[in-house]
Design a protein around this motif. Structure first.
Motif, PDB file in Angstrom:
ATOM      1  N   VAL A   1       0.853  -1.194   0.000  1.00 30.35           N
ATOM      2  CA  VAL A   1       0.000   0.000   0.000  1.00 30.35           C
ATOM      3  C   VAL A   1       0.885   1.239   0.000  1.00 30.35           C
ATOM      4  O   VAL A   1       1.991   1.222   0.553  1.00 30.35           O
ATOM      5  CB  VAL A   1      -0.974   0.026   1.200  1.00 30.35           C
ATOM      6  CG1 VAL A   1      -1.960  -1.104   1.121  1.00 30.35           C
ATOM      7  CG2 VAL A   1      -0.242  -0.012   2.515  1.00 30.35           C
ATOM      8  N   ASP A   2       0.386   2.309  -0.584  1.00 31.06           N
ATOM      9  CA  ASP A   2       1.137   3.547  -0.663  1.00 31.06           C
ATOM     10  C   ASP A   2       0.156   4.704  -0.704  1.00 31.06           C
ATOM     11  O   ASP A   2      -0.999   4.540  -1.131  1.00 31.06           O
ATOM     12  CB  ASP A   2       2.001   3.545  -1.936  1.00 31.06           C
ATOM     13  CG  ASP A   2       3.144   4.536  -1.872  1.00 31.06           C
ATOM     14  OD1 ASP A   2       3.233   5.268  -0.867  1.00 31.06           O
ATOM     15  OD2 ASP A   2       3.933   4.567  -2.822  1.00 31.06           O
ATOM     16  N   SER A   3       0.603   5.869  -0.262  1.00 31.86           N
ATOM     17  CA  SER A   3      -0.263   7.039  -0.340  1.00 31.86           C
ATOM     18  C   SER A   3      -0.332   7.486  -1.779  1.00 31.86           C
ATOM     19  O   SER A   3       0.630   7.372  -2.539  1.00 31.86           O
ATOM     20  CB  SER A   3       0.273   8.163   0.547  1.00 31.86           C
ATOM     21  OG  SER A   3       1.594   8.469   0.188  1.00 31.86           O
ATOM     22  N   LYS A   4      -1.507   7.958  -2.164  1.00 31.68           N
ATOM     23  CA  LYS A   4      -1.730   8.332  -3.571  1.00 31.68           C
ATOM     24  C   LYS A   4      -0.889   9.567  -3.900  1.00 31.68           C
ATOM     25  O   LYS A   4      -0.916  10.558  -3.205  1.00 31.68           O
ATOM     26  CB  LYS A   4      -3.197   8.631  -3.797  1.00 31.68           C
ATOM     27  CG  LYS A   4      -3.520   8.910  -5.236  1.00 31.68           C
ATOM     28  CD  LYS A   4      -4.931   8.505  -5.547  1.00 31.68           C
ATOM     29  CE  LYS A   4      -5.239   8.869  -6.973  1.00 31.68           C
ATOM     30  NZ  LYS A   4      -5.572   7.749  -7.763  1.00 31.68           N
ATOM     31  N   VAL A   5      -0.155   9.470  -4.988  1.00 34.65           N
ATOM     32  CA  VAL A   5       0.698  10.574  -5.422  1.00 34.65           C
ATOM     33  C   VAL A   5      -0.125  11.504  -6.291  1.00 34.65           C
ATOM     34  O   VAL A   5      -0.745  11.085  -7.263  1.00 34.65           O
ATOM     35  CB  VAL A   5       1.921  10.039  -6.210  1.00 34.65           C
ATOM     36  CG1 VAL A   5       2.769  11.191  -6.706  1.00 34.65           C
ATOM     37  CG2 VAL A   5       2.719   9.090  -5.350  1.00 34.65           C
ATOM     38  N   VAL A   6      -0.143  12.787  -5.935  1.00 36.32           N
ATOM     39  CA  VAL A   6      -0.901  13.769  -6.709  1.00 36.32           C
ATOM     40  C   VAL A   6       0.006  14.321  -7.798  1.00 36.32           C
ATOM     41  O   VAL A   6       1.074  14.860  -7.534  1.00 36.32           O
ATOM     42  CB  VAL A   6      -1.393  14.916  -5.780  1.00 36.32           C
ATOM     43  CG1 VAL A   6      -2.151  15.940  -6.604  1.00 36.32           C
ATOM     44  CG2 VAL A   6      -2.234  14.358  -4.667  1.00 36.32           C
ATOM     45  N   SER A   7      -0.416  14.169  -9.038  1.00 37.65           N
ATOM     46  CA  SER A   7       0.394  14.673 -10.146  1.00 37.65           C
ATOM     47  C   SER A   7       0.117  16.155 -10.357  1.00 37.65           C
ATOM     48  O   SER A   7      -1.012  16.623 -10.198  1.00 37.65           O
ATOM     49  CB  SER A   7       0.098  13.888 -11.430  1.00 37.65           C
ATOM     50  OG  SER A   7      -1.248  14.052 -11.782  1.00 37.65           O
ATOM     51  N   GLU A   8       1.126  16.907 -10.761  1.00 35.26           N
ATOM     52  CA  GLU A   8       0.992  18.347 -10.934  1.00 35.26           C
ATOM     53  C   GLU A   8       0.889  18.695 -12.408  1.00 35.26           C
ATOM     54  O   GLU A   8       1.696  19.432 -12.963  1.00 35.26           O
ATOM     55  CB  GLU A   8       2.182  19.049 -10.301  1.00 35.26           C
ATOM     56  CG  GLU A   8       2.286  18.805  -8.819  1.00 35.26           C
ATOM     57  CD  GLU A   8       3.513  19.469  -8.234  1.00 35.26           C
ATOM     58  OE1 GLU A   8       4.131  20.310  -8.913  1.00 35.26           O
ATOM     59  OE2 GLU A   8       3.847  19.145  -7.089  1.00 35.26           O
ATOM     60  N   ASN A   9      -0.115  18.176 -13.099  1.00 31.93           N
ATOM     61  CA  ASN A   9      -0.319  18.474 -14.523  1.00 31.93           C
ATOM     62  C   ASN A   9      -1.430  19.465 -14.706  1.00 31.93           C
ATOM     63  O   ASN A   9      -2.352  19.577 -14.067  1.00 31.93           O
ATOM     64  CB  ASN A   9      -0.649  17.199 -15.307  1.00 31.93           C
ATOM     65  CG  ASN A   9       0.580  16.302 -15.392  1.00 31.93           C
ATOM     66  OD1 ASN A   9       1.704  16.778 -15.308  1.00 31.93           O
ATOM     67  ND2 ASN A   9       0.351  15.025 -15.558  1.00 31.93           N
TER      68      ASN A   9
END
Length: 118
Positions: A110-118
């Motif tokens: 499990v991992d924290s969701k990575v927010v993309s900066e697009n």
């Protein structure tokens, strides 16, 4: 930061366990836990416990953060074959049929969701 939980030598065939693993792959953890809790398949109980363990492992690594706030996602789930117990079953005319009792190993990351900066 990701966290891992492993289940080893669970006495269910890998094929049956993969059916559930494919359903929860990529899901948010809260949704996956709810799905596994109410799923009728036998393999859902150990998978639910394993996912819960992975969440708790993540909370231990990231002190002070809760899993609900971080938006945890089931990053990876894979099921490998474990040991196979070989047994004999009586068959007609004095023969014996081989019965293979399969087991599997499951790994959840499990991992924290990575927010993309697009």
């Amino acid at each position: 930061m990701e966290a891992v939980a492993k289940l080893r030598n669970y006495p269910t065939s890998p094929r049956k366990m993969r059916l559930l693993a494919d359903e929860i792959r990529g899901m948010h953890v809260e949704k996956a836990l709810a799905l596994l809790e109410h799923h009728p398949q036998h393999s859902s109980t150990p998978l639910h416990k394993l996912l819960w363990s992975a969440v708790k492992n993540w909370e231990q690594k990231n002190e002070g953060q809760s899993a609900a706030d971080a938006g945890l996602v089931v990053k990876t789930v894979f099921v490998d074959g474990g040991r196979t117990l070989k047994r004999m079953r009586p068959a007609p005319q004095g023969r014996g049929y081989r019965v293979r009792k399969r087991s599997n190993h499951v790994t959840i990351i499990v991992d924290s969701k990575v927010v993309s900066e697009n």
